[in-house]
Design a protein around this motif. Structure first.
Motif, mmCIF file in Angstrom:
data_model
loop_
_atom_site.group_PDB
_atom_site.id
_atom_site.type_symbol
_atom_site.label_atom_id
_atom_site.label_comp_id
_atom_site.label_asym_id
_atom_site.label_seq_id
_atom_site.Cartn_x
_atom_site.Cartn_y
_atom_site.Cartn_z
ATOM 1 N N THR A 1 51.892 61.732 69.712
ATOM 2 C CA THR A 1 51.125 62.972 69.513
ATOM 3 C C THR A 1 49.723 62.861 70.106
ATOM 4 O OG1 THR A 1 50.551 62.253 67.258
ATOM 5 C CG2 THR A 1 52.439 63.717 67.483
ATOM 6 N N ASP A 2 49.113 61.679 70.019
ATOM 7 C CA ASP A 2 47.798 61.502 70.643
ATOM 8 C C ASP A 2 47.895 61.640 72.162
ATOM 9 O OD1 ASP A 2 46.880 60.957 68.104
ATOM 10 O OD2 ASP A 2 46.593 58.809 68.430
ATOM 11 N N THR A 3 49.001 61.150 72.709
ATOM 12 C CA THR A 3 49.137 61.105 74.172
ATOM 13 C C THR A 3 49.518 62.460 74.756
ATOM 14 O OG1 THR A 3 49.823 58.796 73.966
ATOM 15 C CG2 THR A 3 50.285 59.888 76.080
ATOM 16 N N ALA B 1 51.970 58.486 66.075
ATOM 17 C CA ALA B 1 50.556 58.667 66.436
ATOM 18 C C ALA B 1 50.382 58.545 67.949
ATOM 19 C CB ALA B 1 49.695 57.631 65.714
ATOM 20 N N GLU B 2 51.011 57.544 68.538
ATOM 21 C CA GLU B 2 50.854 57.358 69.988
ATOM 22 C C GLU B 2 51.388 58.572 70.754
ATOM 23 O OE1 GLU B 2 52.352 53.652 71.649
ATOM 24 O OE2 GLU B 2 52.498 54.614 73.621
ATOM 25 N N THR C 1 50.035 59.358 55.122
ATOM 26 C CA THR C 1 49.565 57.989 55.311
ATOM 27 C C THR C 1 50.688 57.115 55.891
ATOM 28 O OG1 THR C 1 50.315 57.246 53.153
ATOM 29 C CG2 THR C 1 48.119 58.242 53.253
ATOM 30 N N ASP D 1 52.963 54.332 63.890
ATOM 31 C CA ASP D 1 52.276 53.991 65.141
ATOM 32 C C ASP D 1 52.870 54.749 66.331
ATOM 33 O OD1 ASP D 1 50.693 52.263 63.713
ATOM 34 O OD2 ASP D 1 51.876 50.476 64.211
ATOM 35 N N THR E 1 48.529 67.353 61.642
ATOM 36 C CA THR E 1 48.204 66.164 62.431
ATOM 37 C C THR E 1 48.606 64.915 61.649
ATOM 38 O OG1 THR E 1 46.049 65.723 61.431
ATOM 39 C CG2 THR E 1 46.102 67.358 63.218
ATOM 40 N N MET E 2 48.354 63.766 62.240
ATOM 41 C CA MET E 2 48.613 62.492 61.561
ATOM 42 C C MET E 2 47.768 62.355 60.290
ATOM 43 S SD MET E 2 50.935 61.195 63.449
ATOM 44 C CE MET E 2 51.142 59.568 62.716
ATOM 45 N N GLY E 3 46.743 63.167 60.171
ATOM 46 C CA GLY E 3 45.884 63.114 58.992
ATOM 47 C C GLY E 3 46.529 63.679 57.741
ATOM 48 N N GLY F 1 49.994 65.550 72.737
ATOM 49 C CA GLY F 1 49.612 66.744 71.975
ATOM 50 C C GLY F 1 50.812 67.414 71.347
ATOM 51 N N ASN F 2 50.631 68.680 70.983
ATOM 52 C CA ASN F 2 51.733 69.397 70.326
ATOM 53 C C ASN F 2 52.839 69.747 71.320
ATOM 54 O OD1 ASN F 2 50.667 71.808 71.581
ATOM 55 N ND2 ASN F 2 49.097 71.760 70.002
#
Lengths: 547, 547
Positions: A71-73, A68-69, A522, A65, A517-519, A75-76
Motif C-alpha cells: 500500500t505504501d508503494t 504496508a509495503e 496493529t 509488513d 490505512t495501515m493506521g 497506494g489505493n
C-alpha cells in the motif's frame, strides 16, 4: 469380468456413500453424555496441526509488513487503475516467491474516475466555505456548457432525513432545481446505505439537480465516506456529518425566521468524474493448495483486492486478502496439506459491482468432479479476532444425512480457539454467529455452498449514550447483552474496559475514507486474525463433513 | 466626633473580621457526627436557588442554538481575524439583549495568517502523494528566492521518536538539510505537546530545514492538529498520524534494505504563513452581575473566545464561553443576585499566547476595595458534566482562619449535584479533582486566587488495549480505577457501557482540527454543562468562605 448383481452393487454404493458423507471425524455424537460432555470429537491430528498454524502465524509480522509495503508503494487500488494492476503483479511475484501455485482470471470492468471535485457552501456572511466531500462512485460529472466547460452547479439546498420526506417534498415541487441533502442520522450501515446507493435515483425523479449524502458513519472527524451509487443522471457526493449538519441548520434558520435569515442557503458543486463501461481489464488472483485426499472439494478463502480511490485500501480489503494468502502459506507449511483443496482468491472489482466474484463463480461451476464445500470471506476489517458468521450449505441440510454444521463449528470454535489467550483480547476468533454471506462469495452461497465471514471484534465499542451521532438502538444492545454471558475474562483485561462486541460501527469509522490505512489496525491484530483464519480454514478443509 | 480607644477599636475590627471571614454559612463543622453526618451544612436558600438554576438551564437549548448560529455565521475565530471581531460584536449585541451589563477590554495581539500550504510525499513509485497537514501557528513560510517566489522546500526526511534521538542524530550531522519528522507515539497531550511547541527550535540547531510533527492525538481519521509553536526560523507543520507512519515506514525500508529500496524518501513542503507582531486589536468581553452583599469580591467564570483557524472553534472554546454566559444569565434570573459579584469573561488570544488573560489580570489587580475570590474556567470541552478541578487559594490556607475549601467543595458537589440524575450520564458534575489552574486564569491563580476548571466526562472512554495509537499507561488506568468506587449507577445506564472517566484523550480527537465543530457534542450535553457551571458558580458566589 464377473457381473455384480444390482442388490450387491447398491450395498457397495451405499457403503461408499456412507463412508464419504457421514461426519466420521467430526461426528460420534455423545447424545447420552449430558450437558458437559462434548457433542463432537475431533481426530487427534487436528490439535497438532492447529497449534502449528497458530505458532506459524504468530511468529512474524510478515502479513502486516507485506500489506504496508504494497500500500505504501502503490497506494489505493481503484478498479481500472494502474495502481491495482501493479499491486496484483506485485502480489503474484511474492506468492511465487512463497513457492505457492498462483493463477489469475481476467475480469472486464468498468472504470470510474473521480478527477477534480469540490463543494462550497455559499455563505452570505462567510463567502465560499469549502466543505468536506467525496463524489460517489458511478456519479456523473456536473454538466458542461456548449463549449465543454464545467462550471459546476450552483443551487439552493433542500434537506430531508428520510425517503418519505423526500417524496412529500418532491410531490410539493420543492426539489425542482435544488440540491437534495440526505441528512439521515446514523442507525446502522445496513439500513442507511440505501441513501447513498439510491439517493440520486430517487431525487432525479423530482427534478433535483444533484444530491449530497451525509456520510454513513457513527463518528466523524470531518470525514467523507465515498462508495458506489446506482447510476443516475444527476451527480451525487457524500459530505461529512458535520457539514451536513451545518447546511441543515442554516436552512432551518432561514425557514424558521426568514426575516432575520433572508438567504436560502446555496452550494456550488463541481465534479469531473467519468465512467467508461467495459473499458478495462482486471484480474482475480487464485492461490491454490491441492487437497491430499479430496482435491476435488474446494474450500475457498479470500477477500477483494480492489479498493476505493481514497486512503490505501488497507482494511477494505487489503488485510482480508493478505490474511487469506497467509492462511494458504501456513497450510502449505504443514507436514501434509489438508484433505480438501484450499484456494485463496483475491476478487477484483468488489467495490464497483462485484464482477470478480461473479466471474470466479462462473469459472468454477459445480461439476461431477469438482465443487466448493466452504466459502470463507474477510471483508469486515481485520481487528482483534472475534469469530465467524456462518450460513450452512445446501448439502448439509438436505438428504438423509442431515448435519448440523452450525453446531459443529460452534463446538470446533470453542474447542480449538475458545481458550487461546494468545489470540487477542476477546473471543480469540472462537464465536460462531449467523449469516455468513458476503458480496464476493454471494454467487457461491446462492448455489448452496456453505458460507462464512471472518468477524473481528469492534475496535470502538462505544456506549450508544455518548456518541453524538447515534440513535439509541435497543436491539443492538440486546445483541451484545446476549453475547455477554459468553464473555471470556482474559488476563490483562481490565474490569474498566468495556465489553467487546462483534465489529459493527467501529469498522465504519474508516470505511471508504482517507483513513482506511495501515493506521486502522496493529501488527498484532493482523497476526492474530491470520492465525484464526488459518484455523477455521483448516477445520473446513480437514473435516470430511458437509458444511 | 468622639474618639474610640485603641483597645475598643481593635475589638470592633476583630468582630468585623470574624464576621466577614469565618465560614459562617458553610461551616458549623459536625465533628462529632460520625462518618455519615454531613461535615458542612448550607443555608436553606442554596437548594432553592440551585434548583432554579438547573431548571432554567435545562428549559431550552438557547446556548447550543446561539453557539451554532454564531459559528455557522462567522466561522472560526483566529485572533487577529475579522471573523473573531465580528463574533465578539455579535455576542455583545446578544448579551445586551439579555439585559446584562457588558464591557470590553482592548488587547493588542499578533496576527499569524496561514495562507496557502501543502505537503507532498515525493514517492518514487506513486509520484506526488498529497499528505494531510496543517502548518503550526507562528511558523514562518518556506523561503522565497531573490524574486520573491516561494518554491517550497524539497528535502529528504529524517524520523525521530524522541528528543534524545534528535540530539543523537543531530550530533552525527544527520539532520543537516533535512526535514525532521517527529513521530512520537501518543501518550498524553501534556507530555507530548512539547514536540509541537519546541520541535522546530530544537531541530534548527542541527541544521534541519523544516519540521513535521505527528499530530498529538489518541485517534486519527487522517486528522491534522494545528497549534502554537515557539517561534523558530524554520517552518513547522503538523501531519496526520497515518501520514507520519507512512513516511517512517518508507524511510525504514530504505534504511534496512537500500538495495531493494534505493530512494531516500523526500517531501515537498510549501507554506506561505505570515506573522505580524502587535498588528491587530482584539477584545476581552466582560459580562458582569453585581453582588448583592459583597460586590467587591469577584467570582470570575469564562473561557477563551478566540480559536484556531480550522473547524469552527465550537469546543475550543466557544462552548466554554457560552456556558459561562448562560451562567450569568441564569444567575440574573434568580430573585436576588448572589452575594458576590459574578463576571463572565471571554478572554481573547488564548491560542496565541494568552494575552487576553494577562491583560484582564493586569486590569483588575487586587486592591483594598476589590479582589477575585474564585476563578473558574472551562477549556477542556463541553461533554457530559463530570465535575471540576480545583486549586485552593492563598487566603483559605493562610492565617488563623484556615479553611479546607477543597473538602468544602467536595461536600457541596456531593450534596447539590451528586444525585441529580437529570444532569447526564455520570457524576452530574459533582466530582472535585485536584489542579484547577488553566491558561486564561493562570495570572489570577498565580496571585493566589482559588482556581477551578470545568471538567466534563470523556466522550470516548476507550480501553487502552484497543486503540492502535496508544502506549499503555497504567497510571491512567489507575486514575480511573481510583475513581471507580465513586461511580454512580444511574437509571438508563447499561452494564454494557464502559465506566466514565474525566475527559482526557477524547477531547484530543477534536482539539485544533477541522472537526472542532458543533458535531462534537449534543444539545443535552451543553444544557447539562451550563447547569453544572451555574451551580458551582452560585456556590462560589453565595458562600462567604475563602476558597
Amino acid at each position: 469380468m464377473r457381473r455384480i448383481g444390482f442388490f450387491k452393487l447398491s450395498l457397495i454404493v451405499l457403503a461408499i456413500y456412507l463412508f464419504l458423507c457421514l461426519p466420521s471425524d467430526a461426528g460420534l455424537l455423545f447424545l447420552s453424555g449430558g450437558d458437559k460432555a462434548p457433542k463432537f470429537k475431533f481426530e487427534h491430528h487436528f490439535q497438532e496441526n492447529i497449534d502449528k498454524l497458530i505458532a506459524g502465524s504468530l511468529e512474524s509480522s510478515i502479513v502486516w509488513d507485506r500489506l504496508a509495503e504494497m500500500t505504501d508503494t502503490f497506494g489505493n487500488r481503484l478498479v481500472g487503475s494502474d495502481a491495482l494492476e501493479k499491486s496484483i503483479d506485485w502480489i503474484i511475484g511474492k506468492v511465487k516467491g512463497d513457492g505457492l501455485s498462483v493463477t489469475t482470471e481476467e475480469v472486464v470492468v468498468d472504470y470510474w474516475e473521480r478527477n477534480e471535485e469540490s463543494l462550497y457552501f455559499l455563505s452570505p456572511t462567510r463567502g465560499r466555505v469549502k466543505l468536506h466531500m467525496l463524489g460517489l462512485g458511478r456519479s456523473p460529472a456536473t454538466p458542461v456548457d456548449k463549449d465543454g466547460i464545467n462550471h459546476g452547479i450552483t443551487a439552493e439546498i433542500i434537506v430531508v432525513t428520510s425517503k418519505e420526506e423526500l417524496e412529500q417534498l418532491g410531490a410539493a415541487g420543492e426539489l425542482k432545481g435544488r440540491v437534495v441533502l440526505y441528512n439521515k442520522p446514523f442507525e446502522a450501515y445496513s439500513t442507511d446505505v440505501i441513501y447513498r446507493s439510491m439517493g440520486a435515483t430517487w431525487a432525479q425523479e423530482h427534478g433535483a439537480v444533484a444530491v449530497l449524502v451525509r456520510s454513513v458513519a457513527p463518528l466523524s472527524l470531518q470525514t467523507a465516506h465515498t462508495g458506489n451509487a446506482y447510476p443516475a443522471s444527476i451527480p451525487a457526493a457524500s459530505i461529512s456529518i458535520e457539514d451536513a449538519q451545518l447546511l441543515a441548520r442554516v436552512l432551518n434558520r432561514h425557514q424558521q425566521d426568514p426575516k432575520q435569515f433572508p438567504d436560502w442557503p446555496k452550494v456550488h458543486l463541481t465534479m469531473n468524474a467519468q465512467t467508461t463501461l467495459n473499458s478495462k481489464k482486471s484480474r482475480n488472483i487464485v492461490v491454490e493448495l491441492k487437497g491430499r485426499e479430496l482435491p476435488e472439494e474446494v474450500v475457498v478463502v479470500g477477500g477483494h483486492i480492489d479498493s476505493w480511490d481514497v486512503g490505501s485500501g488497507a482494511i477494505d480489503d487489503g488485510a482480508g486478502c493478505f490474511i487469506a494468502w497467509e492462511t494458504v502459506r501456513q497450510l502449505s507449511r504443514l507436514d501434509k496439506p489438508p484433505r480438501r483443496t484450499v484456494r485463496a482468491v483475491f476478487w477484483t472489482s468488489e467495490e464497483n459491482g462485484a464482477a470478480g466474484g461473479r466471474v470466479y463463480a462462473a469459472n468454477h461451476p459445480e461439476t461431477n468432479t469438482t465443487r466448493h464445500v466452504f466459502a470463507f470471506e474477510s471483508d469486515y476489517g481485520v481487528f482483534d479476532p472475534y469469530g465467524i458468521n456462518f450460513t450452512p450449505g445446501r448439502r448439509a441440510q438436505e438428504g438423509p444425512h442431515r448435519f448440523n454444521s452450525y453446531e459443529y463449528l460452534t463446538a470446533a470454535g470453542e474447542h480449538f480457539l475458545g481458550s487461546r489467550k494468545d489470540l487477542g483480547y476477546y473471543g480469540a476468533g472462537s464465536f460462531v454467529l449467523p449469516n455468513g454471506i458476503g458480496a464476493d462469495i454471494a454467487p457461491l452461497c446462492k448455489q448452496g455452498v456453505a458460507c462464512a465471514q471472518f468477524r473481528p471484534a469492534d475496535p470502538f465499542p462505544l456506549p450508544y449514550s455518548t456518541s453524538p451521532y447515534y440513535i439509541k438502538k435497543n436491539d443492538v444492545k440486546s445483541e451484545s447483552r446476549e453475547l455477554g454471558h459468553r464473555r471470556h475474562h482474559h488476563d490483562g483485561e481490565d474490569a474498566q474496559d468495556p465489553p467487546r462486541r462483534p465489529v459493527d460501527s467501529g469498522y465504519f469509522y474508516y470505511h471508504h475514507t482517507e483513513a482506511d490505512t495501515m493506521g486502522a489496525f496493529t501488527p498484532d491484530q493482523v497476526k492474530n486474525s491470520a492465525a484464526v483464519m488459518a484455523v477455521w480454514t483448516f477445520i473446513a478443509a480437514e473435516s470430511r463433513v458437509e458444511f
